[in-house]
Design a protein around this motif. Structure first.
Motif, PDB file in Angstrom:
ATOM      1  N   TYR A 230       0.820  -1.212   0.000  1.00 53.51           N
ATOM      2  CA  TYR A 230       0.000   0.000   0.000  1.00 53.51           C
ATOM      3  C   TYR A 230       0.853   1.260   0.000  1.00 53.51           C
ATOM      4  CZ  TYR A 230      -3.347   3.517   1.569  1.00 53.51           C
ATOM      5  OH  TYR A 230      -4.122   4.638   1.676  1.00 53.51           O
ATOM      6  N   ASP A 231       1.852   1.328   0.868  1.00 56.66           N
ATOM      7  CA  ASP A 231       2.710   2.527   0.962  1.00 56.66           C
ATOM      8  C   ASP A 231       4.115   2.064   1.377  1.00 56.66           C
ATOM      9  OD1 ASP A 231       3.979   4.931   1.386  1.00 56.66           O
ATOM     10  OD2 ASP A 231       2.291   5.858   2.451  1.00 56.66           O
ATOM     11  N   PRO A 232       4.937   1.656   0.404  1.00 54.25           N
ATOM     12  CA  PRO A 232       6.249   1.081   0.752  1.00 54.25           C
ATOM     13  C   PRO A 232       7.129   2.019   1.593  1.00 54.25           C
ATOM     14  CG  PRO A 232       5.733   0.724  -1.563  1.00 54.25           C
ATOM     15  CD  PRO A 232       4.694   1.655  -1.050  1.00 54.25           C
ATOM     16  N   GLY A 233       7.164   3.319   1.239  1.00 52.30           N
ATOM     17  CA  GLY A 233       8.044   4.242   1.962  1.00 52.30           C
ATOM     18  C   GLY A 233       7.675   4.368   3.429  1.00 52.30           C
ATOM     19  N   ARG A 234       6.391   4.616   3.692  1.00 52.12           N
ATOM     20  CA  ARG A 234       5.952   4.786   5.085  1.00 52.12           C
ATOM     21  C   ARG A 234       6.056   3.474   5.847  1.00 52.12           C
ATOM     22  NH1 ARG A 234       3.763   8.169   8.456  1.00 52.12           N
ATOM     23  NH2 ARG A 234       2.183   7.514   9.972  1.00 52.12           N
ATOM     24  N   ALA A 235       5.753   2.365   5.171  1.00 53.09           N
ATOM     25  CA  ALA A 235       5.829   1.061   5.836  1.00 53.09           C
ATOM     26  C   ALA A 235       7.269   0.751   6.244  1.00 53.09           C
ATOM     27  CB  ALA A 235       5.299  -0.030   4.905  1.00 53.09           C
ATOM     28  N   GLU A 236       8.232   1.030   5.382  1.00 46.79           N
ATOM     29  CA  GLU A 236       9.632   0.788   5.714  1.00 46.79           C
ATOM     30  C   GLU A 236      10.071   1.664   6.899  1.00 46.79           C
ATOM     31  OE1 GLU A 236      11.666  -1.383   4.915  1.00 46.79           O
ATOM     32  OE2 GLU A 236      11.061  -2.234   2.986  1.00 46.79           O
ATOM     33  N   MET A 237       9.616   2.927   6.906  1.00 46.55           N
ATOM     34  CA  MET A 237       9.967   3.827   7.998  1.00 46.55           C
ATOM     35  C   MET A 237       9.423   3.308   9.323  1.00 46.55           C
ATOM     36  SD  MET A 237       8.534   6.421  10.075  1.00 46.55           S
ATOM     37  CE  MET A 237       7.170   7.104   9.124  1.00 46.55           C
ATOM     38  N   LEU A 238       8.152   2.877   9.328  1.00 48.87           N
ATOM     39  CA  LEU A 238       7.533   2.377  10.552  1.00 48.87           C
ATOM     40  C   LEU A 238       8.186   1.074  11.022  1.00 48.87           C
ATOM     41  CD1 LEU A 238       3.785   3.102   9.711  1.00 48.87           C
ATOM     42  CD2 LEU A 238       5.220   4.293  11.388  1.00 48.87           C
ATOM     43  N   LEU A 239       8.508   0.194  10.075  1.00 46.10           N
ATOM     44  CA  LEU A 239       9.172  -1.058  10.451  1.00 46.10           C
ATOM     45  C   LEU A 239      10.560  -0.794  11.035  1.00 46.10           C
ATOM     46  CD1 LEU A 239       8.150  -3.316   7.423  1.00 46.10           C
ATOM     47  CD2 LEU A 239       7.454  -3.597   9.817  1.00 46.10           C
ATOM     48  N   GLY A 240      11.264   0.208  10.439  1.00 44.64           N
ATOM     49  CA  GLY A 240      12.577   0.558  10.987  1.00 44.64           C
ATOM     50  C   GLY A 240      12.483   1.041  12.424  1.00 44.64           C
ATOM     51  N   GLN A 241      11.495   1.870  12.727  1.00 43.81           N
ATOM     52  CA  GLN A 241      11.317   2.350  14.092  1.00 43.81           C
ATOM     53  C   GLN A 241      10.926   1.216  15.041  1.00 43.81           C
ATOM     54  OE1 GLN A 241       8.619   5.680  14.100  1.00 43.81           O
ATOM     55  NE2 GLN A 241      10.154   7.089  13.254  1.00 43.81           N
ATOM     56  N   LEU A 242      10.092   0.306  14.534  1.00 43.39           N
ATOM     57  CA  LEU A 242       9.727  -0.849  15.365  1.00 43.39           C
ATOM     58  C   LEU A 242      10.966  -1.670  15.723  1.00 43.39           C
ATOM     59  CD1 LEU A 242       6.391  -2.122  13.724  1.00 43.39           C
ATOM     60  CD2 LEU A 242       6.708  -1.388  16.090  1.00 43.39           C
ATOM     61  N   ARG A 243      11.823  -1.910  14.715  1.00 41.50           N
ATOM     62  CA  ARG A 243      13.053  -2.667  14.981  1.00 41.50           C
ATOM     63  C   ARG A 243      13.966  -1.919  15.968  1.00 41.50           C
ATOM     64  NH1 ARG A 243      12.427  -4.114   9.392  1.00 41.50           N
ATOM     65  NH2 ARG A 243      13.617  -2.251   8.764  1.00 41.50           N
ATOM     66  N   GLN A 244      14.007  -0.581  15.806  1.00 45.43           N
ATOM     67  CA  GLN A 244      14.844   0.225  16.686  1.00 45.43           C
ATOM     68  C   GLN A 244      14.384   0.102  18.139  1.00 45.43           C
ATOM     69  OE1 GLN A 244      14.581   4.614  16.499  1.00 45.43           O
ATOM     70  NE2 GLN A 244      16.783   4.563  16.049  1.00 45.43           N
ATOM     71  N   TYR A 245      13.083   0.238  18.367  1.00 42.44           N
ATOM     72  CA  TYR A 245      12.584   0.135  19.734  1.00 42.44           C
ATOM     73  C   TYR A 245      12.648  -1.293  20.261  1.00 42.44           C
ATOM     74  CZ  TYR A 245      11.209   4.964  20.295  1.00 42.44           C
ATOM     75  OH  TYR A 245      11.247   6.318  20.443  1.00 42.44           O
ATOM     76  N   ALA A 246      12.555  -2.259  19.345  1.00 42.35           N
ATOM     77  CA  ALA A 246      12.725  -3.647  19.781  1.00 42.35           C
ATOM     78  C   ALA A 246      14.156  -3.856  20.301  1.00 42.35           C
ATOM     79  CB  ALA A 246      12.425  -4.603  18.637  1.00 42.35           C
ATOM     80  N   ASN A 247      15.152  -3.260  19.601  1.00 44.28           N
ATOM     81  CA  ASN A 247      16.547  -3.358  20.054  1.00 44.28           C
ATOM     82  C   ASN A 247      16.733  -2.665  21.402  1.00 44.28           C
ATOM     83  OD1 ASN A 247      17.417  -4.818  17.830  1.00 44.28           O
ATOM     84  ND2 ASN A 247      17.936  -2.983  16.646  1.00 44.28           N
ATOM     85  N   ARG A 248      16.133  -1.485  21.524  1.00 47.81           N
ATOM     86  CA  ARG A 248      16.265  -0.754  22.789  1.00 47.81           C
ATOM     87  C   ARG A 248      15.607  -1.521  23.938  1.00 47.81           C
ATOM     88  NH1 ARG A 248      15.034   5.551  21.062  1.00 47.81           N
ATOM     89  NH2 ARG A 248      16.721   5.726  19.516  1.00 47.81           N
ATOM     90  N   THR A 249      14.473  -2.126  23.629  1.00 44.48           N
ATOM     91  CA  THR A 249      13.805  -2.921  24.659  1.00 44.48           C
ATOM     92  C   THR A 249      14.685  -4.088  25.093  1.00 44.48           C
ATOM     93  OG1 THR A 249      11.635  -2.333  23.772  1.00 44.48           O
ATOM     94  CG2 THR A 249      11.743  -4.271  25.201  1.00 44.48           C
TER      95      THR A 249
END
Length: 323
Positions: free
Chosen positions: A288-307
């Motif tokens: 649906y929206d590759p750019g926004r989806a990639e950005m959101l997934l990157g942030q999810l991975r980032q917070y998963a690492n921080r967690t």
């Protein structure tokens, strides 16, 4: 020509000489090649202008013996003689830097080695077992030792730290700085402390006494912790508040631990919900929206690492450095 035992000087790294060190320092050779011994102190005594006739060898010291702690009576004649002999040995040991450095300078400048060796470097290496650089270091340091302590009770490491002060500011300023450092440390000044004292000096001193003033100011401001350790501020208990007991602290720790368990349980429940909700939605979001989806997934991975870092007891800053 026979090789003598290497000359070993007192070092700041160890206050206890190794086996054989003291004997190498305190025993003078009975003879020296092509040199006539003087009546008092032998060839080294003649070179340095010092009376070393009273130098004590290891073999002449008494065998160590134990005296019970409860014995408080005055020393008997034998014990008093043993004390005098041992103190004489220690006096010779602590003056090794001064005596060795001056003797080497006389030998080098007078080329007194020339009958047996082509160069000074060959002489000190073959006869005394150390390199030319070490010999010249001792030659540079012995005037420093004499300047700050006429009885020669500083070691080579201390003299080495004071050498730049001696060269830049002169003999008197070096002595003033050393005395001030000893005073501030209660007489237990180390080579590292002297390096710290040297580091706070300005490029120029208006007078030798300024060295002590600068060091005292630095000590008051906490800039020389090896000389004057910073004071630990103990918070005062506010008036009217009860003093916390060990039981109070244990109770507060237990409460904090229980709250921590509750937070972990809630975080786990939220993590499980996130895991379940992500099932099957990622491919559709990317279409649906590759750019926004990639950005959101990157942030999810980032917070998963921080967690994950938080779960290991690390800070968020640590996790950012690891990314």
């Amino acid at each position: 020509m026979s090789r003598r035992e290497p000359l070993v000087l007192p070092s700041a790294r160890s206050t206890k000489p190794e086996a054989g060190q003291q004997e190498a320092l305190l025993d003078l050779p009975a003879t020296a090649p092509n040199t006539t011994r003087r009546q008092s102190g032998g060839v080294v005594g003649g070179l340095v202008g010092a009376d070393l006739s009273g130098t004590v060898s290891v073999s002449s010291l008494p065998t160590p013996y134990d005296v019970a702690p409860e014995v408080v009576s005055p020393l008997n004649d034998k014990e008093r003689a043993d004390l005098e002999l041992c103190e004489q040995a220690l006096h010779g040991f602590r003056k090794a830097l001064v005596v060795a450095g001056k003797a080497l300078e006389v030998i080098n400048r007078g080329r007194l080695y020339r009958e047996t060796h082509a160069t000074f470097a060959d002489y000190v290496l073959e006869v005394w077992g150390f390199k030319r650089s070490q010999a010249y270091r001792l030659i540079e340091e012995w005037p420093v030792a004499v300047a700050v302590s006429p009885i020669g009770d500083i070691n080579e490491a201390q003299a080495r730290e004071l050498l730049p002060v001696f060269k830049d500011h002169g003999r008197e300023a070096t002595a003033v700085l050393y005395r001030a450092a000893r005073e501030l440390t209660g007489g237990k000044v180390t080579a590292a402390a002297l390096a710290e004292a040297r580091g706070v000096l300005p490029h120029r001193l208006s007078a030798p006494e300024q060295a002590a003033d600068v060091l005292r100011v630095a000590a008051a401001e906490g800039r020389v912790p090896l000389i004057v350790p910073p004071r630990v501020q103990v918070p005062e208990q506010p008036a009217g508040e009860p003093v916390r007991t060990a039981e109070d602290i244990a109770r507060e720790d237990a409460r904090a631990g229980a709250e921590g368990i509750a937070v972990l349980e809630a975080a786990l429940a939220q993590q499980q919900q996130i895991y379940d909700r992500l099932a099957g939605v990622v491919p559709a979001a990317l279409l649906y929206d590759p750019g926004r989806a990639e950005m959101l997934l990157g942030q999810l991975r980032q917070y998963a690492n921080r967690t994950a870092y938080r779960a290991r007891g690390r800070s968020v800053d640590d996790s950012r450095e690891a990314e």
